[in-house]
Design a protein around this motif. Structure first.
Motif, PDB file in Angstrom:
ATOM      1  N   CYS A 154       0.879  -1.167   0.000  1.00 54.97           N
ATOM      2  CA  CYS A 154       0.000   0.000   0.000  1.00 54.97           C
ATOM      3  C   CYS A 154       0.918   1.219   0.000  1.00 54.97           C
ATOM      4  O   CYS A 154       1.735   1.376   0.913  1.00 54.97           O
ATOM      5  CB  CYS A 154      -0.898  -0.003   1.229  1.00 54.97           C
ATOM      6  SG  CYS A 154      -2.014   1.408   1.279  1.00 54.97           S
ATOM      7  N   GLU A 155       0.774   2.046  -1.042  1.00 59.27           N
ATOM      8  CA  GLU A 155       1.708   3.152  -1.237  1.00 59.27           C
ATOM      9  C   GLU A 155       0.984   4.474  -1.483  1.00 59.27           C
ATOM     10  O   GLU A 155      -0.064   4.495  -2.134  1.00 59.27           O
ATOM     11  CB  GLU A 155       2.592   2.866  -2.459  1.00 59.27           C
ATOM     12  CG  GLU A 155       3.520   1.692  -2.292  1.00 59.27           C
ATOM     13  CD  GLU A 155       4.628   1.937  -1.290  1.00 59.27           C
ATOM     14  OE1 GLU A 155       5.095   3.094  -1.178  1.00 59.27           O
ATOM     15  OE2 GLU A 155       5.040   0.982  -0.622  1.00 59.27           O
ATOM     16  N   PRO A 156       1.551   5.586  -1.018  1.00 59.01           N
ATOM     17  CA  PRO A 156       1.012   6.879  -1.426  1.00 59.01           C
ATOM     18  C   PRO A 156       1.167   7.013  -2.939  1.00 59.01           C
ATOM     19  O   PRO A 156       2.193   6.628  -3.499  1.00 59.01           O
ATOM     20  CB  PRO A 156       1.870   7.898  -0.670  1.00 59.01           C
ATOM     21  CG  PRO A 156       3.051   7.166  -0.171  1.00 59.01           C
ATOM     22  CD  PRO A 156       2.729   5.708  -0.164  1.00 59.01           C
ATOM     23  N   TRP A 157       0.124   7.547  -3.577  1.00 59.65           N
ATOM     24  CA  TRP A 157       0.098   7.588  -5.033  1.00 59.65           C
ATOM     25  C   TRP A 157       0.210   9.018  -5.529  1.00 59.65           C
ATOM     26  O   TRP A 157      -0.372   9.927  -4.948  1.00 59.65           O
ATOM     27  CB  TRP A 157      -1.189   6.936  -5.521  1.00 59.65           C
ATOM     28  CG  TRP A 157      -1.168   6.583  -6.960  1.00 59.65           C
ATOM     29  CD1 TRP A 157      -1.996   7.070  -7.916  1.00 59.65           C
ATOM     30  CD2 TRP A 157      -0.297   5.663  -7.621  1.00 59.65           C
ATOM     31  NE1 TRP A 157      -1.685   6.513  -9.142  1.00 59.65           N
ATOM     32  CE2 TRP A 157      -0.640   5.648  -8.982  1.00 59.65           C
ATOM     33  CE3 TRP A 157       0.765   4.870  -7.193  1.00 59.65           C
ATOM     34  CZ2 TRP A 157       0.021   4.861  -9.916  1.00 59.65           C
ATOM     35  CZ3 TRP A 157       1.436   4.081  -8.114  1.00 59.65           C
ATOM     36  CH2 TRP A 157       1.063   4.079  -9.462  1.00 59.65           C
ATOM     37  N   GLY A 158       0.924   9.229  -6.618  1.00 58.05           N
ATOM     38  CA  GLY A 158       1.213  10.570  -7.099  1.00 58.05           C
ATOM     39  C   GLY A 158       0.639  10.915  -8.455  1.00 58.05           C
ATOM     40  O   GLY A 158       1.183  11.780  -9.126  1.00 58.05           O
ATOM     41  N   GLY A 159      -0.462  10.284  -8.860  1.00 57.32           N
ATOM     42  CA  GLY A 159      -1.010  10.546 -10.183  1.00 57.32           C
ATOM     43  C   GLY A 159      -1.960  11.724 -10.277  1.00 57.32           C
ATOM     44  O   GLY A 159      -2.316  12.149 -11.366  1.00 57.32           O
ATOM     45  N   LEU A 195      -3.928  16.727  -5.944  1.00 60.61           N
ATOM     46  CA  LEU A 195      -3.422  16.185  -4.683  1.00 60.61           C
ATOM     47  C   LEU A 195      -1.934  16.504  -4.517  1.00 60.61           C
ATOM     48  O   LEU A 195      -1.484  16.820  -3.417  1.00 60.61           O
ATOM     49  CB  LEU A 195      -3.665  14.676  -4.625  1.00 60.61           C
ATOM     50  CG  LEU A 195      -3.255  13.962  -3.356  1.00 60.61           C
ATOM     51  CD1 LEU A 195      -3.889  14.591  -2.120  1.00 60.61           C
ATOM     52  CD2 LEU A 195      -3.623  12.488  -3.435  1.00 60.61           C
ATOM     53  N   ALA A 196      -1.188  16.462  -5.599  1.00 60.87           N
ATOM     54  CA  ALA A 196       0.242  16.823  -5.528  1.00 60.87           C
ATOM     55  C   ALA A 196       0.394  18.269  -5.057  1.00 60.87           C
ATOM     56  O   ALA A 196       1.251  18.571  -4.220  1.00 60.87           O
ATOM     57  CB  ALA A 196       0.901  16.626  -6.890  1.00 60.87           C
ATOM     58  N   PHE A 197      -0.457  19.162  -5.582  1.00 58.96           N
ATOM     59  CA  PHE A 197      -0.440  20.554  -5.136  1.00 58.96           C
ATOM     60  C   PHE A 197      -0.744  20.644  -3.641  1.00 58.96           C
ATOM     61  O   PHE A 197      -0.044  21.328  -2.894  1.00 58.96           O
ATOM     62  CB  PHE A 197      -1.455  21.378  -5.934  1.00 58.96           C
ATOM     63  CG  PHE A 197      -1.602  22.785  -5.418  1.00 58.96           C
ATOM     64  CD1 PHE A 197      -0.709  23.771  -5.806  1.00 58.96           C
ATOM     65  CD2 PHE A 197      -2.609  23.111  -4.523  1.00 58.96           C
ATOM     66  CE1 PHE A 197      -0.826  25.061  -5.316  1.00 58.96           C
ATOM     67  CE2 PHE A 197      -2.737  24.405  -4.028  1.00 58.96           C
ATOM     68  CZ  PHE A 197      -1.843  25.386  -4.422  1.00 58.96           C
ATOM     69  N   MET A 212     -10.199  10.408   0.271  1.00 57.69           N
ATOM     70  CA  MET A 212      -9.034  11.128   0.791  1.00 57.69           C
ATOM     71  C   MET A 212      -9.440  12.330   1.639  1.00 57.69           C
ATOM     72  O   MET A 212      -8.623  12.879   2.365  1.00 57.69           O
ATOM     73  CB  MET A 212      -8.091  11.543  -0.332  1.00 57.69           C
ATOM     74  CG  MET A 212      -8.581  12.637  -1.229  1.00 57.69           C
ATOM     75  SD  MET A 212      -7.375  13.096  -2.494  1.00 57.69           S
ATOM     76  CE  MET A 212      -7.695  11.910  -3.781  1.00 57.69           C
ATOM     77  N   VAL A 213     -10.721  12.703   1.585  1.00 55.86           N
ATOM     78  CA  VAL A 213     -11.218  13.824   2.382  1.00 55.86           C
ATOM     79  C   VAL A 213     -11.011  13.581   3.880  1.00 55.86           C
ATOM     80  O   VAL A 213     -10.909  14.517   4.664  1.00 55.86           O
ATOM     81  CB  VAL A 213     -12.709  14.121   2.047  1.00 55.86           C
ATOM     82  CG1 VAL A 213     -13.636  13.088   2.668  1.00 55.86           C
ATOM     83  CG2 VAL A 213     -13.083  15.512   2.496  1.00 55.86           C
TER      84      VAL A 213
END
Length: 176
Positions: free
Chosen positions: A79-84, A88-90, A134-135
């Motif tokens: 289970c990994e934090p996702w960066g797509g 969310l990156a901002f 994610m909220v």
């Protein structure tokens, strides 16, 4: 009936795992080890579980080591934090929220980051989790979180490509 081994690079986390195992009266071998140079015999594990591990590692080296220590037919789940998700990156870069603290070099994974694992493992699956869910990072209302989770289940089931916009991804690797 499983033989369980836990490892982490940090001796402090290994000591904490040992204490938790003792308190819960479960047998766990706890080892301080580097995920890119594992101290285990080849073919030692049927299954591997990791939480927020891969994005800290050189996936070429770690993938080869993981493949080496898994038995044929073995499975590894991370289970990994996702960066797509660019929004969310901002938020991860610019907005304050509880539990945000990370190491300076820590970056969530993207599909491109998984390329070294694709060359090592014959089977690699990625599933996204917490699209609307994610909220919960900023809003703890139980009803809202349940509604978001229900929306996630429906949307991600119907349109798996939306998984790229999620907060987390589950990466499943299978050794042939």
């Amino acid at each position: 009936g499983a033989a369980v081994t836990a490892f982490d690079l940090s001796p402090g986390y290994v000591a904490e795992a040992r204490e938790r195992a003792a308190v819960n009266r479960v047998a766990v071998e706890c080892v301080a080890a580097d995920g890119e140079a594992l101290p285990f015999e080849s073919g030692s594990f049927d299954a591997v579980w990791g939480n927020a591990v891969l994005h800290h590692l050189d996936l070429s080296r770690a993938g080869r080591e993981l493949y080496r220590v898994m038995r044929p037919g073995g499975v590894a789940v991370f289970c990994e934090p996702w960066g797509g998700n660019p929004l969310l990156a901002f938020a991860r870069r610019r907005l304050p929220y509880p539990g945000k603290d990370r190491t300076p070099d820590e970056v969530p994974l993207t599909r491109g980051d998984l390329a070294p694992l694709r060359t090592t493992f014959p089977s690699l699956e990625v599933r996204g989790y917490q699209l609307f869910g994610m909220v919960r990072r900023v809003w703890r209302n139980r009803l809202v979180c349940r509604a978001c989770d229900a929306a996630d289940a429906a949307l991600l089931g119907a349109v798996p490509a939306l998984g790229n916009w999620c907060r987390y991804a589950v990466v499943v690797l299978r050794k042939g």
